[in-house]
Design an enzyme around this catalytic site. Structure first.
Site, mmCIF file in Angstrom:
data_model
loop_
_atom_site.group_PDB
_atom_site.id
_atom_site.type_symbol
_atom_site.label_atom_id
_atom_site.label_comp_id
_atom_site.label_asym_id
_atom_site.label_seq_id
_atom_site.Cartn_x
_atom_site.Cartn_y
_atom_site.Cartn_z
ATOM 1 N N GLY A 1 -44.050 45.886 1.906
ATOM 2 C CA GLY A 1 -44.409 44.561 1.424
ATOM 3 C C GLY A 1 -45.794 44.565 0.816
ATOM 4 N N GLN B 1 -53.640 41.224 -2.440
ATOM 5 C CA GLN B 1 -54.012 42.565 -2.000
ATOM 6 C C GLN B 1 -54.377 43.482 -3.162
ATOM 7 O OE1 GLN B 1 -50.385 42.907 0.721
ATOM 8 N NE2 GLN B 1 -51.857 44.296 1.672
ATOM 9 N N CYS C 1 -50.858 47.828 7.755
ATOM 10 C CA CYS C 1 -51.147 47.056 6.544
ATOM 11 C C CYS C 1 -51.740 47.970 5.477
ATOM 12 C CB CYS C 1 -52.113 45.927 6.891
ATOM 13 S SG CYS C 1 -52.470 44.827 5.518
ATOM 14 N N LEU C 2 -51.274 47.806 4.259
ATOM 15 C CA LEU C 2 -51.803 48.606 3.158
ATOM 16 C C LEU C 2 -53.290 48.327 2.927
ATOM 17 C CD1 LEU C 2 -48.867 48.363 0.578
ATOM 18 C CD2 LEU C 2 -49.263 50.069 2.347
ATOM 19 N N HIS D 1 -45.746 38.582 7.584
ATOM 20 C CA HIS D 1 -46.947 39.384 7.321
ATOM 21 C C HIS D 1 -47.489 39.105 5.916
ATOM 22 C CE1 HIS D 1 -49.328 43.225 7.850
ATOM 23 N NE2 HIS D 1 -49.374 43.069 6.533
ATOM 24 N N GLU D 2 -46.599 39.127 4.918
ATOM 25 C CA GLU D 2 -47.052 38.942 3.530
ATOM 26 C C GLU D 2 -47.476 37.501 3.250
ATOM 27 O OE1 GLU D 2 -47.822 41.539 2.050
ATOM 28 O OE2 GLU D 2 -46.654 42.872 3.311
ATOM 29 N N HIS E 1 -50.947 36.973 4.303
ATOM 30 C CA HIS E 1 -51.929 37.425 3.310
ATOM 31 C C HIS E 1 -52.259 36.309 2.321
ATOM 32 C CE1 HIS E 1 -52.807 41.635 4.006
ATOM 33 N NE2 HIS E 1 -51.521 41.899 4.187
#
Length: 112
Positions: free
Chosen positions: A10, A15, A52-53, A94-95, A98
Site C-alpha cells: 500500500g 508518502q 511502513c515504507l 493504514h493508508e 497516512h
C-alpha cells in the site's frame, strides 16, 4: 512504482510528496486506487504486525478493525465501495491514516 519497488502492499500519495487524498493498495489481487477514501464502518478487532515504507526496518503489532467498509472515487470518477476484512482491511486503515497524518508508530506510543 514506488510501492512495488519497496515490496509494499500500500501507498498513500503524501508518502511520495503528492498532497492529495489518493491511496493505492495491492495485496496480490491487482492494484486498487481510491480517491478520497472514507471508512464508513468498522467491526471487530485484530492485532497483527505492520511495517511502513516511510519507516523502513520498523515493524510491530498494531490493533485495527477486522472488517471495514470504505467508500471513495475510482480513477474513472465513479463512486466505489469496498467491504474489506483481514489484510485488505488493515491496508486500507493504514493508508487512510497516512492521509490524516497518522503513522502506525503513533499506535505504538499508545501501548507504552
Amino acid at each position: 512504482e514506488t510501492m512495488y519497488e519497496a515490496d509494499g502492499i500500500g501507498l498513500a500519495a503524501p508518502q511520495i510528496g503528492v498532497n492529495v487524498r489518493i491511496i493505492v493498495i495491492d495485496i496480490g489481487e491487482g492494484p486498487l486506487v481510491v480517491i478520497n477514501p472514507v471508512i464508513k464502518s468498522k467491526e471487530g478487532q485484530s492485532c497483527d504486525t505492520e511495517g511502513c515504507l516511510s519507516l523502513p526496518g520498523i515493524n510491530d503489532y498494531v490493533s485495527r478493525a477486522e472488517k471495514i467498509v470504505v467508500t471513495g472515487i475510482s480513477p474513472a470518477g465513479k463512486k466505489v465501495s469496498y467491504q474489506a476484512e483481514g489484510l485488505l482491511a488493515r491496508a486500507f486503515q493504514h493508508e487512510i491514516d497516512h492521509l490524516d497524518g497518522i503513522l502506525f508508530i503513533d499506535y505504538l506510543k499508545k501501548k507504552e
